[in-house]
Enzyme design. Structure first.
Site, mmCIF file in Angstrom:
data_model
loop_
_atom_site.group_PDB
_atom_site.id
_atom_site.type_symbol
_atom_site.label_atom_id
_atom_site.label_comp_id
_atom_site.label_asym_id
_atom_site.label_seq_id
_atom_site.Cartn_x
_atom_site.Cartn_y
_atom_site.Cartn_z
ATOM 1 N N ASP A 1 44.649 7.557 5.148
ATOM 2 C CA ASP A 1 44.375 8.799 5.858
ATOM 3 C C ASP A 1 42.923 8.836 6.345
ATOM 4 O O ASP A 1 42.116 7.968 6.033
ATOM 5 C CB ASP A 1 44.688 10.013 4.979
ATOM 6 C CG ASP A 1 44.100 9.869 3.580
ATOM 7 O OD1 ASP A 1 43.246 8.976 3.375
ATOM 8 O OD2 ASP A 1 44.496 10.642 2.696
ATOM 9 N N HIS A 2 42.644 9.865 7.129
ATOM 10 C CA HIS A 2 41.302 10.088 7.658
ATOM 11 C C HIS A 2 40.707 11.337 7.007
ATOM 12 O O HIS A 2 41.452 12.236 6.585
ATOM 13 C CB HIS A 2 41.362 10.251 9.181
ATOM 14 C CG HIS A 2 41.736 8.996 9.902
ATOM 15 N ND1 HIS A 2 40.831 8.196 10.572
ATOM 16 C CD2 HIS A 2 42.940 8.386 10.051
ATOM 17 C CE1 HIS A 2 41.449 7.158 11.099
ATOM 18 N NE2 HIS A 2 42.736 7.249 10.799
#
Length: 214
Positions: free
Chosen positions: A72-73
């Site tokens: 994820d970011h």
């Protein structure tokens, strides 16, 4: 001679491996990317899977183009972009943010024994797929899946159980996936021809499976 062996995984061409480990009789399909993950005995994936930060159980069946543990970011920071954690790729005087990558690796996905993940399915980080569960092709799994449950959709939701609860519980207790290789061979005809309930009736009480013929 059998194509798969207990000593060396069968890894097809064009795979990318980083911090990966394998049990016996494992196969990794062409073009798969595998990072910080373990495949237990007899598990396999088909072509072009992308698997990170995952523990894959015994006899797991993973179809082509499955993604497990998609990274994820950082949505709570000023930018989503990886320039601020892959910084060494952009700036001569900066280093990657090792703490961010270490955090990602703690968010493990667990795939249970004898599971089936259909073509193009996705399983998010920190999700557990229970033993014997089935994930339909194209599903995106965001929550834990109970053992022997079939899920589908975006996000994935339960469709139905594979077996009645007492049968599922008995299969979990039998834990045939822990049988030695020769016991699996001895029981091969039963795996092929018997229903789950008939298989249980024949093999319950045998802690390590049927005795191999000499």
């Amino acid at each position: 001679m059998a194509r798969l062996t207990p000593d060396t995984p069968f890894i097809h061409p064009d795979c990318e491996m980083s911090d990966a480990s394998f049990g016996a009789f494992v196969e990794i399909g062409r073009g798969t990317r595998l990072a910080h993950s373990h495949f237990d005995d007899y598990a396999y994936c088909d072509r072009y899977c992308d698997i990170a930060n995952a523990t894959v159980g015994k006899f797991a069946n993973i179809a082509a183009f499955v993604r497990i543990g998609a990274t994820d970011h950082p949505m709570d920071k000023a930018s989503l972009h990886h320039f601020h954690y892959r910084s060494g790729d952009y700036f001569d005087d900066a280093e990657h943010d090792d703490a961010w990558f270490a955090h990602r690796r703690t968010r493990r996905t667990i795939i249970g024994h004898d599971t089936w993940l259909g073509h193009g399915a996705q399983v998010r980080p920190e999700v557990t797929i229970g033993h014997g569960a089935v994930v339909a092709g194209g599903a995106i799994v965001t929550k834990d899946v109970a053992p022997y449950m079939i899920v589908a959709g975006i996000p994935a939701v339960p469709l139905r159980a594979r077996f009645a609860p007492n049968v599922a519980d008995r299969l979990m207790a039998l834990a045939w996936w822990d049988w030695p290789h020769d016991a699996l061979r001895t029981a091969l005809d039963d795996f092929r021809t018997l229903s789950a309930e008939a298989f249980l009736e024949r093999h319950e009480g045998r802690a390590t499976g049927p005795k191999a013929s000499m």
